[in-house]
Design a protein around this motif. Structure first.
Motif, PDB file in Angstrom:
ATOM      1  N   ALA A  85       2.907   5.292 -16.966  1.00 40.11           N
ATOM      2  CA  ALA A  85       1.565   5.396 -17.543  1.00 40.11           C
ATOM      3  C   ALA A  85       0.981   6.792 -17.320  1.00 40.11           C
ATOM      4  CB  ALA A  85       0.643   4.337 -16.940  1.00 40.11           C
ATOM      5  N   TYR A  86       1.205   7.347 -16.135  1.00 39.14           N
ATOM      6  CA  TYR A  86       0.722   8.689 -15.854  1.00 39.14           C
ATOM      7  C   TYR A  86       1.501   9.719 -16.673  1.00 39.14           C
ATOM      8  CZ  TYR A  86      -2.042   7.016 -11.878  1.00 39.14           C
ATOM      9  OH  TYR A  86      -2.968   6.383 -11.090  1.00 39.14           O
ATOM     10  N   GLN A  87       2.795   9.506 -16.795  1.00 37.61           N
ATOM     11  CA  GLN A  87       3.604  10.437 -17.573  1.00 37.61           C
ATOM     12  C   GLN A  87       3.192  10.444 -19.049  1.00 37.61           C
ATOM     13  OE1 GLN A  87       7.549   8.967 -16.513  1.00 37.61           O
ATOM     14  NE2 GLN A  87       7.903  10.834 -15.303  1.00 37.61           N
ATOM     15  N   ALA A  91       2.086  13.750 -21.001  1.00 41.88           N
ATOM     16  CA  ALA A  91       2.732  14.175 -22.243  1.00 41.88           C
ATOM     17  C   ALA A  91       1.701  14.454 -23.327  1.00 41.88           C
ATOM     18  CB  ALA A  91       3.723  13.113 -22.705  1.00 41.88           C
ATOM     19  N   PHE A  92       0.696  13.593 -23.416  1.00 40.41           N
ATOM     20  CA  PHE A  92      -0.363  13.792 -24.406  1.00 40.41           C
ATOM     21  C   PHE A  92      -1.122  15.091 -24.127  1.00 40.41           C
ATOM     22  CE2 PHE A  92      -4.875  13.459 -25.451  1.00 40.41           C
ATOM     23  CZ  PHE A  92      -4.823  13.236 -26.815  1.00 40.41           C
ATOM     24  N   LEU A  93      -1.521  15.306 -22.878  1.00 40.19           N
ATOM     25  CA  LEU A  93      -2.283  16.506 -22.516  1.00 40.19           C
ATOM     26  C   LEU A  93      -1.457  17.771 -22.732  1.00 40.19           C
ATOM     27  CD1 LEU A  93      -4.002  15.183 -19.267  1.00 40.19           C
ATOM     28  CD2 LEU A  93      -5.150  15.819 -21.399  1.00 40.19           C
ATOM     29  N   ILE A  94      -0.188  17.717 -22.389  1.00 44.34           N
ATOM     30  CA  ILE A  94       0.677  18.882 -22.579  1.00 44.34           C
ATOM     31  C   ILE A  94       0.771  19.236 -24.063  1.00 44.34           C
ATOM     32  CG2 ILE A  94       3.067  19.704 -22.434  1.00 44.34           C
ATOM     33  CD1 ILE A  94       3.286  17.989 -19.841  1.00 44.34           C
ATOM     34  N   GLN A 340      -8.343   8.590 -20.548  1.00 40.58           N
ATOM     35  CA  GLN A 340      -7.936   7.671 -21.587  1.00 40.58           C
ATOM     36  C   GLN A 340      -7.486   8.450 -22.819  1.00 40.58           C
ATOM     37  OE1 GLN A 340      -7.718   4.345 -21.336  1.00 40.58           O
ATOM     38  NE2 GLN A 340      -6.884   4.210 -23.413  1.00 40.58           N
ATOM     39  N   ILE A 341      -6.278   8.209 -23.268  1.00 40.64           N
ATOM     40  CA  ILE A 341      -5.792   8.829 -24.495  1.00 40.64           C
ATOM     41  C   ILE A 341      -6.568   8.246 -25.670  1.00 40.64           C
ATOM     42  CG2 ILE A 341      -3.804   9.140 -26.015  1.00 40.64           C
ATOM     43  CD1 ILE A 341      -2.020   8.932 -23.558  1.00 40.64           C
ATOM     44  N   PRO A 342      -7.096   9.093 -26.543  1.00 36.93           N
ATOM     45  CA  PRO A 342      -7.877   8.577 -27.683  1.00 36.93           C
ATOM     46  C   PRO A 342      -7.081   7.588 -28.527  1.00 36.93           C
ATOM     47  CG  PRO A 342      -8.126  10.954 -27.479  1.00 36.93           C
ATOM     48  CD  PRO A 342      -7.064  10.562 -26.507  1.00 36.93           C
ATOM     49  N   ASP A 343      -7.763   6.524 -28.943  1.00 35.01           N
ATOM     50  CA  ASP A 343      -7.199   5.514 -29.853  1.00 35.01           C
ATOM     51  C   ASP A 343      -6.021   4.751 -29.243  1.00 35.01           C
ATOM     52  OD1 ASP A 343      -9.016   6.337 -31.837  1.00 35.01           O
ATOM     53  OD2 ASP A 343      -7.649   7.933 -32.468  1.00 35.01           O
ATOM     54  N   GLN A 344      -5.961   4.715 -27.931  1.00 32.08           N
ATOM     55  CA  GLN A 344      -4.936   3.909 -27.261  1.00 32.08           C
ATOM     56  C   GLN A 344      -5.595   2.966 -26.270  1.00 32.08           C
ATOM     57  OE1 GLN A 344      -1.531   5.687 -25.489  1.00 32.08           O
ATOM     58  NE2 GLN A 344      -0.929   6.856 -27.318  1.00 32.08           N
ATOM     59  N   PRO A 345      -5.069   1.751 -26.135  1.00 30.22           N
ATOM     60  CA  PRO A 345      -5.646   0.816 -25.174  1.00 30.22           C
ATOM     61  C   PRO A 345      -5.487   1.331 -23.758  1.00 30.22           C
ATOM     62  CG  PRO A 345      -3.559  -0.016 -25.994  1.00 30.22           C
ATOM     63  CD  PRO A 345      -3.891   1.183 -26.834  1.00 30.22           C
ATOM     64  N   GLU A 346      -6.430   0.986 -22.899  1.00 35.96           N
ATOM     65  CA  GLU A 346      -6.390   1.458 -21.515  1.00 35.96           C
ATOM     66  C   GLU A 346      -5.267   0.761 -20.752  1.00 35.96           C
ATOM     67  OE1 GLU A 346      -9.431   2.040 -17.720  1.00 35.96           O
ATOM     68  OE2 GLU A 346     -10.135   1.171 -19.599  1.00 35.96           O
TER      69      GLU A 346
END
Length: 351
Positions: A85-87, A91-94, A340-346
């Motif tokens: 989950a952290y990875q 990945a999204f932030l990178i 929280q990644i946008p448009d993704q469930p927590e």
């Protein structure tokens, strides 16, 4: 900026009539716009002069720290300190930050990092973005976009009275038939020739014996002829005023119709200068982020520019601290946990 020397009609034995007052008001407006344009141009020139030495190095430093953080996230991801989950968040932030740094700040060394976390190669995405921009620019709708900020649509009757009158005048102009337009053009051309002949009588160099004065008049006649050949009454009147061929007594005794034409020309000059001012204001806005409507003086503009520099210095100081803070995996994890990644469930990231 225009070099026109604007004249005023003096009030002597009797009060000025409406057209004379309008002439003076327009003259005052032109003088004010001239001063403001010069003031704003100085502000723009100062910012352009300072950008390479005062602003660009700070931008590069800040974006460099952002790149360092992207590389830190990449190393952390590969070190497998965190659960899946952290990875996913890493990945999204990178990908998000690397794409921005590559596309907008030319940090192409991040391309391999981006490609590790994106299903689509960065060069493919950049080419798609380029093609979209080319298509947008060629779209006729783009060509019709206003250079001003979009205003909310309102009905005609909700507009201010002066705006309603302006729109009505435009519509009347649009309804003019071709014969009326041709008559108006012929009348303007006659006025052009009238002003032109007055200037020629004074500034034609052929009969001038003094060589220095002859050279000056030759240069002046070139300007006069250029305006005449372009059928540009506005430029001719500017020259007439600049060269002091319209003195105060002459203005006071102008025929009503002639003064109406002068006022028409001065209104055009006001519009021209106003557009020139807005163009400079928009350049200023693009540099320092000050809404162009508020870029009204050199003091205000340079104060905003200095504020931007100081704010960027503070952001650099803060991002440097953040980078050192995230070198400790547990502190980076504390940041990622609520993210929280946008448009993704927590996801439940508790370990």
């Amino acid at each position: 900026m225009t070099d026109t020397a604007i004249l005023h009609i003096p009030e002597q034995d009797k009060p000025l009539n409406k057209k004379q007052k309008e002439f003076n008001t327009l003259s005052d407006t032109i003088e004010a716009l001239d001063r403001q344009i010069a003031d704003l141009q100085q502000a723009l020139d100062e910012m352009l002069r300072r950008i390479p030495c005062d602003l660009d190095p700070l931008v590069r430093e800040y974006q460099g720290y952002r790149a360092d953080i992207v590389n830190l996230w990449d190393r952390t991801y590969e070190a497998e300190h965190f659960r899946k989950a952290y990875q996913t968040k890493l990945a999204f932030l990178i990908a998000e930050n690397a794409y921005d740094l590559i596309k907008n700040h030319a940090l192409f060394e991040l391309k391999p990092v981006f490609n590790k976390y994106s299903p689509v190669d960065i060069d493919v995405l950049l080419e798609e973005e380029r093609l979209r921009e080319v298509s947008r620019i060629k779209d006729p709708a783009f060509l019709l976009e206003s250079v001003y900020e979009t205003e909310p649509e309102v009905s005609f009757h909700e507009l201010p009275e002066d705006e309603q009158q302006r729109i009505k005048a435009e519509r009347r102009e649009q309804r003019m038939d071709q014969r009326t337009r041709e008559a108006q053009q012929a009348k303007t051309t006659k006025s052009v020739r009238s002003v032109y002949m007055e200037l020629v009588k004074t500034f034609h160099p052929d009969r001038e014996t003094d060589e220095v004065e002859k050279l000056r008049k030759t240069e002046t006649m070139q300007r006069i002829t250029k305006a005449y050949q372009a059928n540009n009454l506005l430029d001719l009147l500017k020259l007439q005023m600049e060269l002091e061929q319209t003195d105060r007594s002459g203005l006071e005794n102008l025929h009503k119709n002639q003064l109406s034409y002068y006022n028409k020309i001065l209104r055009q000059q006001v519009e021209e200068l106003d557009q020139q001012k807005i163009a400079i204001q928009q350049k200023i806005s693009a540099i320092c982020g000050l809404p162009y409507q508020y870029a009204n003086s050199q003091v205000t503009v340079i104060a905003k520019f200095n504020t931007n520099i100081n704010e960027l210095k503070a952001e650099i100081k803060n991002i440097r601290k953040v980078y050192k803070h995230w070198l400790v995996p547990s502190q980076l994890k504390a940041y990622l946990k609520p993210f929280q990644i946008p448009d993704q469930p927590e996801d439940d990231t508790d370990e």
